[in-house]
Scaffold this motif. Structure first.
Motif, short mmCIF file in Angstrom:
data_model
loop_
_atom_site.label_atom_id
_atom_site.label_comp_id
_atom_site.label_asym_id
_atom_site.label_seq_id
_atom_site.Cartn_x
_atom_site.Cartn_y
_atom_site.Cartn_z
N LEU A 141 1.93 1.81 -3.59
CA LEU A 141 0.81 2.34 -4.38
C LEU A 141 0.54 3.80 -4.01
O LEU A 141 0.24 4.63 -4.88
CB LEU A 141 -0.44 1.48 -4.15
CG LEU A 141 -1.62 1.79 -5.05
CD1 LEU A 141 -1.29 1.53 -6.51
CD2 LEU A 141 -2.83 0.95 -4.68
N LEU A 142 0.68 4.07 -2.74
CA LEU A 142 0.53 5.45 -2.27
C LEU A 142 1.55 6.36 -2.96
O LEU A 142 1.25 7.47 -3.39
CB LEU A 142 0.73 5.49 -0.75
CG LEU A 142 0.76 6.85 -0.08
CD1 LEU A 142 -0.62 7.48 -0.11
CD2 LEU A 142 1.20 6.72 1.37
N GLN A 164 0.54 7.17 -6.36
CA GLN A 164 -0.51 8.18 -6.35
C GLN A 164 0.05 9.56 -6.06
O GLN A 164 -0.37 10.53 -6.68
CB GLN A 164 -1.57 7.80 -5.31
CG GLN A 164 -2.38 6.57 -5.68
CD GLN A 164 -3.28 6.81 -6.87
OE1 GLN A 164 -4.10 7.70 -6.88
NE2 GLN A 164 -3.09 6.02 -7.91
N ILE A 165 1.00 9.63 -5.15
CA ILE A 165 1.55 10.94 -4.80
C ILE A 165 2.43 11.46 -5.94
O ILE A 165 2.32 12.61 -6.35
CB ILE A 165 2.39 10.84 -3.50
CG1 ILE A 165 1.47 10.55 -2.32
CG2 ILE A 165 3.16 12.13 -3.25
CD1 ILE A 165 2.19 10.25 -1.02
N SER A 202 0.84 -1.21 0.00
CA SER A 202 0.00 0.00 0.00
C SER A 202 0.86 1.25 0.00
O SER A 202 0.53 2.26 -0.60
CB SER A 202 -0.98 0.00 1.17
OG SER A 202 -0.34 -0.29 2.35
N PHE A 203 2.03 1.13 0.62
CA PHE A 203 2.96 2.27 0.62
C PHE A 203 3.44 2.57 -0.81
O PHE A 203 3.49 3.72 -1.23
CB PHE A 203 4.16 1.92 1.51
CG PHE A 203 5.13 3.05 1.70
CD1 PHE A 203 4.81 4.12 2.51
CD2 PHE A 203 6.35 3.05 1.07
CE1 PHE A 203 5.70 5.16 2.69
CE2 PHE A 203 7.25 4.08 1.24
CZ PHE A 203 6.92 5.13 2.06
#
Lengths: 487, 522
Positions: free
Chosen positions: A411-412, A415-416, A408-409
């Motif tokens: 993927l985050l 996104q960022i 998730s990190f």
């Protein structure tokens, strides 16, 4: 006595697994922090960078793009045109026809009005015989060089291309990759920025083109792939490129630059003797050998990484193809580590020897074996009745949550930094894959990697004897080649 | 010594601890123990047998089937009995004087002490209750229980806390759960905020563009200069103008338009930038502790020609941060009245190719309007600056500076000599042929190759001789190719003669390459 030994081993393994589990946690947390710092700096640096100057500046270095092609007749013309349309001032495109059995060469000759030339060159790096070098008298295609040679594999084809290349920087790519028009300008920047250290290679992030819209050689609309395996690879690529390699780049510990998209200093590639064609992990092996060379010569250097999505490729969504790919990757890793085992835990090789090599050995090469041993260990505990369910569940949950957190990190991050997957549905699908990956896909990946180990042991592919011997120095590869020729 | 003494004391205490006590804490003697057993119907894993010697054997009781007597080496022994309450009744049927009662714990013969110890253990684990305790009324038991400190929950808690491994795994799991949840929540919030920010930026851009273009097209430069603060503040609603993001978008918009527009419009935008009070933001950026903000300020100064802020810019020209000093240098080059390049000469950090590329663009741009003192760079103590100076002469086509370059021919390092030769080659400086010829025999291979290449364009008969000499020294293939190419350019006849007399495979292939029209520039 045997009873004591058995229980002693059980205890020993227990402690070892506990230490390993906690080191995995600590290492991944460190990687997350390092990559976050690197990404922050990268974005700051990029904010005011003007890449327009590089296109026309006489100070910008020349780039030789080398793309090996084997039976690529269906797309080769389109791919070559795409490469020729890149935005950069000084570059050449060298397409190496690696003994294709289809009409790859003929299609190129027809499309670009190529003529066989009397190109004089000296094969400084050994490769299979070159049958001809083609260029076009048409000025529009002046940048294109086509090398026709006997089949020898990707590394061999790249070596033939390196021998012909004229520019200071080599861009070694897969011919079917889609390159962003500004890919060269961005990848060349690290070579131009450093003053205190020599930048020897720059790696780029690879994007997944499956199910995406492509227009004029650039991905215009991102979509998550249709299949679970495809989506899993999106997450995996985010993890590898945006997190792992960014972190390694932060501490100058990168050991791998993807063979699909990597830039190298030509003089250094020549100095170490080019790609080593007898390993299936030629991309990683070259980077390790170049780094090793710099360490042995005591020259300050850096291997950089650019996380921008500049290159896209289609990933295999078929399980068999993916299994073969992972098997090959594992064999490549084992072969490279075996060839350069001298650097492992050797302080002479700095971060490469003390951090990167041990990490790759333990967490990449041996990881699937450790996982299998862990499974067997758990079964033994169950049989002898020394099994603590609460411990087991606790540790299992820990590993699952770590995987969840790391994925998730990354993927985050995506996104960022880039926000490519704009559609909420795509994001949801990817989050689902993050949740399911450890249960559905990871066991398969472990099995494929184990198969890679087995194939390595039984000597499938690779250059068994030489790999067992290993390189004594980075420049040994040239001596080995000479020896092999003389035999 | 002290340790030994303490250990000896402990051993003594342990040895003498048992003296003066009964067979156990609960049973003062064997009689009380047997009496207790007689009160029990059964005790787990404890049974008893009767034994009497052969000499005392009497046919009457031996035939009693309830005992099932069996014969051993020296005696008769009965079957095992578990019910203690039967002991007395069984004894009555036996001749009491010669019968022995034997106890067995886990089928092993045990003496009375062993039995006592076993019952103690059973009592501690709760598997054996003394007869007197069994007979106590229920009320007393409750009272006793209430007197005891009951702490099962505490025990459970201690177990979790005392198991360090389990505790750390639990702790890490909690941490991971929190982090994972946090990250997913952050991702969602971030995405929402980002979308909101993008939406706001778009809205602000729409808000900004119309009044801005109206002013630009409807008002002259003088009219804009004369605008009062009241007039300026009435352009945009006060509430929006106060917002930080609005000002940022306004700055970006003005800078963006400035890049695209020409002539009068540029001046109007620069005046508006000042009138809007955006210079204050630039100033604060220049003083900011984060380098990216400083770079942002420097870009604003550069684009908006804020010459008043040049002293602040100068402070950054020797910054340890590559990006800051690079941008500061570019700004100084662009805005300084006198581009004397002093700041560049005094640079202590090496100039990267990236910086050189940007400086070159600016210098090219300002070279037509400002006088550049390029030779000042030749005297820099920084090698990369000297090299850049030589490159500038070449890239700006400053033939007038060849003489200046000539002066440094002999002072500079090999790398700089290679740059000098490239420059002479590009500028067609035939007068430097002696220097080139001299460099053709250099030990530095890079310099030698540059010199040989230049000799092809600028060389003379002496150069030809040197090339032939070098060819006779059996150079490597790349050098041979450069030598033959230069010879081919210098004198085709000599080239042909050489190939005729040295018709090796390498030479012939190079000749074919040079004569191939498709490979003209390869």
């Amino acid at each position: 006595m045997y009873n004591f030994l058995f229980y002693f081993l059980i205890e020993l393994f227990g402690v070892a697994f506990m230490i390993l589990s906690f080191s995995v946690v600590i290492i991944y947390l460190t990687i997350m922090v390092l990559s976050a710092l690197e990404m922050r700096d990268f974005r700051k640096k990029n904010q005011y960078a003007d890449y327009q100057d590089i296109i026309t500046s006489p100070i910008a270095p020349g780039v030789s793009i080398i793309a090996p092609a084997f039976n690529e007749g269906s797309n080769i013309v389109q791919n070559a045109k795409s490469l020729l349309s890149l935005h950069y001032g000084r570059f050449e495109v060298i397409i190496v026809n690696d003994g294709s059995k289809d009409d790859t060469l003929q299609k190129l000759i027809d499309a670009f009005e190529l003529k066989k030339t009397d190109y004089a060159f000296h094969p400084e790096i050994e490769s299979q015989p070159v049958r001809g070098i083609y260029k076009s008298p048409n000025k529009s295609y002046r940048r294109l060089v086509v090398v026709d040679k006997e089949n020898g594999g990707k590394a061999d084809a790249l070596n033939a291309g390196i021998n012909i290349s004229q520019m200071e920087i080599l861009a070694c790519i897969d011919v079917d990759c889609i390159l962003s028009s500004d890919s060269i300008t961005r990848m060349v920047r690290p070579f131009m920025e450093e003053t205190n250290r020599k930048v020897i290679a720059v790696g780029g992030a690879i994007g997944i083109a499956n199910n995406c819209d492509v227009k004029d050689g650039t991905v215009t609309k991102y979509r998550a792939p249709e299949t679970t395996l495809g989506r899993f690879q999106v997450i995996e690529y985010c993890r590898a490129f945006l997190m792992g390699r960014m972190a390694w780049s932060r501490i100058n510990g990168l050991m791998l630059i993807s063979g699909a998209f990597g830039f190298f200093k030509r003089d250094l590639v020549m100095a170490v003797g080019g790609y080593f064609p007898k390993t299936v992990g030629e991309d990683m092996e070259l980077v390790v050998r170049m780094r090793r060379y710099m360490e042995e010569k005591r020259i300050p250097y850096k291997v950089s990484f650019i996380p921008d999505p500049l290159c896209w490729t289609e990933v295999p969504e078929d399980q068999d193809v993916l299994a073969r790919q992972r098997n090959r990757w594992m064999r490549g890793t084992i072969e490279t580590l075996q060839l350069h085992r001298k650097i492992g835990f050797n302080p002479r090789y700095g971060i490469l020897g003390m951090i990167s090599y041990p990490f790759w050995a333990l967490f990449e090469k041996f990881a699937p074996i450790i996982e299998i041993i862990g499974l067997i260990y758990t079964l033994i505990l169950m049989i002898i009745g020394d099994f603590s369910a609460i411990y087991f569940l606790g540790l299992l949950l820990m590993v699952y949550l770590l995987s969840l957190m790391v994925s998730s990190f990354s993927l985050l991050y995506e996104q960022i930094a880039f926000n490519n997957y704009k559609d909420k549905k795509d994001l949801n699908r990817l989050i689902w894959i993050i949740l399911l990956e450890p249960i559905l896909i990871h066991p398969k990946v472990v099995l494929w990697a184990i198969k890679g180990h087995i194939d390595f042991i039984i000597g499938k592919g690779g250059w068994g004897k030489m790999i067992r011997t290993g390189f004594k120095t980075a420049e040994d590869r040239k001596n080995i080649e000479t020896q092999s020729n003389s035999i | 010594m002290l340790k030994k003494t303490i250990i000896s004391w402990c051993i003594c205490l342990l040895v003498f601890e048992g003296f003066g006590q009964g067979i156990s804490v609960r049973f003062q003697d064997s009689t009380s123990l047997i009496n207790e057993i007689k009160e029990q119907e059964s005790i787990p894993n404890l049974f008893f047998r009767f034994e009497f010697p052969f000499t005392e054997a009497r046919g009457l009781f031996l035939s009693d089937s309830s005992f099932s007597w069996s014969k051993t080496d020296s005696s008769y022994i009965s079957k095992p009995f578990t019910n203690g309450k039967e002991i007395d009744s069984l004894f009555l049927t036996l001749p009491a004087d010669s019968i022995d009662l034997k106890f067995f714990v886990f089928e092993e013969k045990s003496d009375i002490k062993g039995v006592a110890s076993y019952l103690e253990t059973l009592h501690d684990t709760g598997d054996f209750i003394l007869s007197e305790d069994q007979q106590r009324p229920e009320k007393d038991l409750v009272l006793m229980a209430s007197r005891n400190h009951y702490e099962p929950l505490d025990e459970y808690r201690n177990k979790l806390m005392s198991d360090k491994g389990l505790f750390s795994v639990t702790l890490i799991n909690i941490l991971f759960i929190i982090l994972s949840i946090f990250m997913i929540i952050f991702m969602v919030i971030f995405k929402k905020k980002r979308n909101q920010r993008e939406y706001n930026i778009k809205a602000f851009e729409n808000e900004i563009i119309e009044p801005l273009t109206t002013i630009l097209f409807e008002k002259s430069l003088d009219e804009i200069k004369e605008m009062t603060p009241e007039m300026i503040s009435s352009i945009y609603p006060k509430q929006i103008f106060q917002k930080r993001l609005f000002k940022k978008v306004l700055i970006d918009k003005i800078i963006g338009l400035n890049k695209k527009m020409k002539g009068d419009f540029k001046d109007k935008l620069k005046v508006l930038y000042k009138k809007f009070g955006l210079v204050e933001i630039t100033k604060s950026n220049l003083k900011h502790r984060h380098w990216d903000n400083v770079v942002s300020g420097l870009v604003q100064v550069n684009e908006m020609d804020l010459t008043d802020l040049l002293p602040l810019v100068k402070e950054h020209s020797q910054s340890s941060n590559f990006h800051v000093r690079s941008q500061a240098g570019a700004t100084l080059l662009n805005l300084s009245e006198k581009v004397d390049l002093k700041f560049l000469r005094d640079q202590s950090y090496p100039l990267s190719d990236w910086q050189q590329m940007h400086y070159l663009r600016i210098i090219k741009f300002v070279s037509s309007s400002k006088s550049l003192n390029i030779p000042i760079l030749f005297s820099s103590e920084n090698q990369s600056v000297r090299e850049f100076g030589i490159k500038l002469v070449r890239m700006l086509g400053r033939v007038d500076l060849i003489e200046e370059l000539h002066k440094i021919n002999k002072q500079v390092l090999e790398e700089e000599k290679a740059e000098l030769i490239k420059t002479y080659d590009v500028l067609g400086a035939h007068m430097e042929v002696d220097f080139i010829n001299q460099c053709m025999t250099s030990d530095n291979s890079e310099l030698q190759k540059e010199a040989i290449k230049s000799a092809g364009n600028l060389g003379n008969e002496e150069s030809e001789k040197i090339i032939l000499d070098l060819l006779n020294q059996d150079p490597d293939f790349p050098t041979r190719k450069i030598l033959l190419r230069s010879l081919f350019k210098l004198n085709k006849q000599t080239f042909e003669e050489y190939i005729l007399t040295h018709a090796s495979h390498e030479n012939l292939s190079i000749q074919a390459h040079l004569l191939d029209p498709v490979l003209n520039h390869v």
